[in-house]
Design a protein around this motif. Structure first.
Motif, short mmCIF file in Angstrom:
data_model
loop_
_atom_site.label_atom_id
_atom_site.label_comp_id
_atom_site.label_asym_id
_atom_site.label_seq_id
_atom_site.Cartn_x
_atom_site.Cartn_y
_atom_site.Cartn_z
N UNK A 11 -27.92 -32.97 -53.00
CA UNK A 11 -26.66 -32.40 -53.47
C UNK A 11 -26.84 -31.61 -54.75
N UNK A 12 -27.69 -32.12 -55.65
CA UNK A 12 -27.95 -31.41 -56.90
C UNK A 12 -28.73 -30.12 -56.66
N UNK A 23 -20.21 -20.70 -49.70
CA UNK A 23 -18.75 -20.68 -49.67
C UNK A 23 -18.21 -19.31 -50.05
N UNK A 24 -18.81 -18.68 -51.07
CA UNK A 24 -18.40 -17.35 -51.51
C UNK A 24 -18.57 -16.32 -50.39
N UNK A 25 -19.73 -16.36 -49.72
CA UNK A 25 -19.99 -15.40 -48.64
C UNK A 25 -19.03 -15.59 -47.48
N UNK A 84 -18.73 -22.42 -41.62
CA UNK A 84 -19.07 -22.63 -40.24
C UNK A 84 -20.57 -22.86 -40.09
N UNK A 85 -20.95 -23.54 -39.00
CA UNK A 85 -22.36 -23.75 -38.71
C UNK A 85 -22.93 -24.96 -39.42
N UNK A 86 -24.21 -25.27 -39.10
CA UNK A 86 -24.89 -26.42 -39.67
C UNK A 86 -25.48 -26.03 -41.02
N UNK A 87 -24.76 -26.30 -42.08
CA UNK A 87 -25.18 -25.97 -43.43
C UNK A 87 -25.26 -27.25 -44.24
N UNK A 88 -25.91 -27.23 -45.43
CA UNK A 88 -25.96 -28.43 -46.26
C UNK A 88 -24.58 -29.00 -46.55
N UNK A 89 -23.59 -28.12 -46.79
CA UNK A 89 -22.25 -28.59 -47.07
C UNK A 89 -21.59 -29.24 -45.87
N UNK A 110 -25.85 -24.91 -55.92
CA UNK A 110 -25.64 -23.46 -56.06
C UNK A 110 -25.61 -22.77 -54.70
N UNK A 111 -26.44 -23.27 -53.79
CA UNK A 111 -26.48 -22.68 -52.45
C UNK A 111 -25.17 -22.90 -51.72
#
Length: 238
Positions: A104-105, A115-117, A45-50, A109-110
């Motif tokens: 993207x590179x 995603x994990x959080x 959710x929210x405005x993230x790089x993904x 990791x972020x």
């Protein structure tokens, strides 16, 4: 003054490349829309790089289509200004694609950490939110995984009864199969690592496609510059 000789061949090849640009643009838009639809139903959710990546892909696709249209008009009318505009905009698109690849590179990791959080956060909402439960169940069933790191993560959810995992963790999903489960009957691997592995396997395909598009764009810039030079020479003769 119409182009002559070898420039006619260059002009024809440029038309072919413009058709390829249109196909690439439509493909990028389709990929972006598909990614946006998938993300809209995931737990990020929210405005993230993904979450911003599909928007960038769609924007590049739309811009590439418009640039291809400008190039087609410029080549058809042998217009110096339109061809210069086409070459400049196509170069800008290449710079955006390179920047997106680097981002993207850098953020890979972020994105996985994010995603994990989010996955762990939404696991806590599983028993009290049907929409979240549906999303997690679909992900666990599709990727044959259970929990974030592994199936024991569900034991840490206060609102989940002991010795229970969602039915979607079961190898053979049936109603109530996650209650007093047998470890041999469920998927033990966590979803974060499983999905991360799937992404790593597919990143090479994405990279190869990006290199292919970049190669076509470089050819387009070279042919456009050749045509611009020929048109300019024609103006000078006149």
């Amino acid at each position: 003054m119409a182009v002559e000789g070898g420039m006619k061949c260059v002009k024809f090849l440029l038309y072919v490349l413009l058709l390829a640009f249109c196909a690439c643009a439509v493909g990028l838009i389709a990929v972006g829309v598909g990614a946006q639809l998938v993300l809209s139903q995931t737990i990020i959710q929210g405005a993230t790089p993904g979450s911003l990546l599909p928007v960038v892909i769609i924007a590049v696709g739309v811009f590439l289509f418009l640039v291809a249209f400008v190039g087609c008009c410029g080549a058809c009318k042998e217009n110096y200004c339109l061809m210069i505009t086409f070459a400049i905009f196509l170069s800008l698109i290449m710079l955006v694609e390179v920047a997106a690849a680097i981002a993207g590179y850098v953020f890979r990791d972020k994105v996985m950490s994010e995603f994990n959080n989010n996955f762990r956060q939404q696991m806590e909402n599983y028993p009290k939110n049907n929409h979240t439960a549906s999303i997690l169940d679909r992900m666990q069933a599709d990727f044959k995984c259970c929990g974030a790191a592994n199936y024991t993560d569900w034991e840490k959810i206060p609102s989940m009864s002991k010795n229970r995992v969602p039915d979607s963790c079961c190898i053979d999903v049936t109603v109530g199969c996650g209650i007093n489960f047998n470890e041999k009957a469920i998927h033990k691997e966590g979803c974060v690592e499983k999905i991360g592995g799937w992404l790593r396997k597919n990143v090479l395909v994405v990279a190869a496609a990006a290199l292919g598009i970049a190669f076509v764009e470089v050819l387009g810039i070279v042919f456009a510059c050749c045509l611009v030079k020929s048109i300019r020479s024609g103006y000078e003769v006149m």
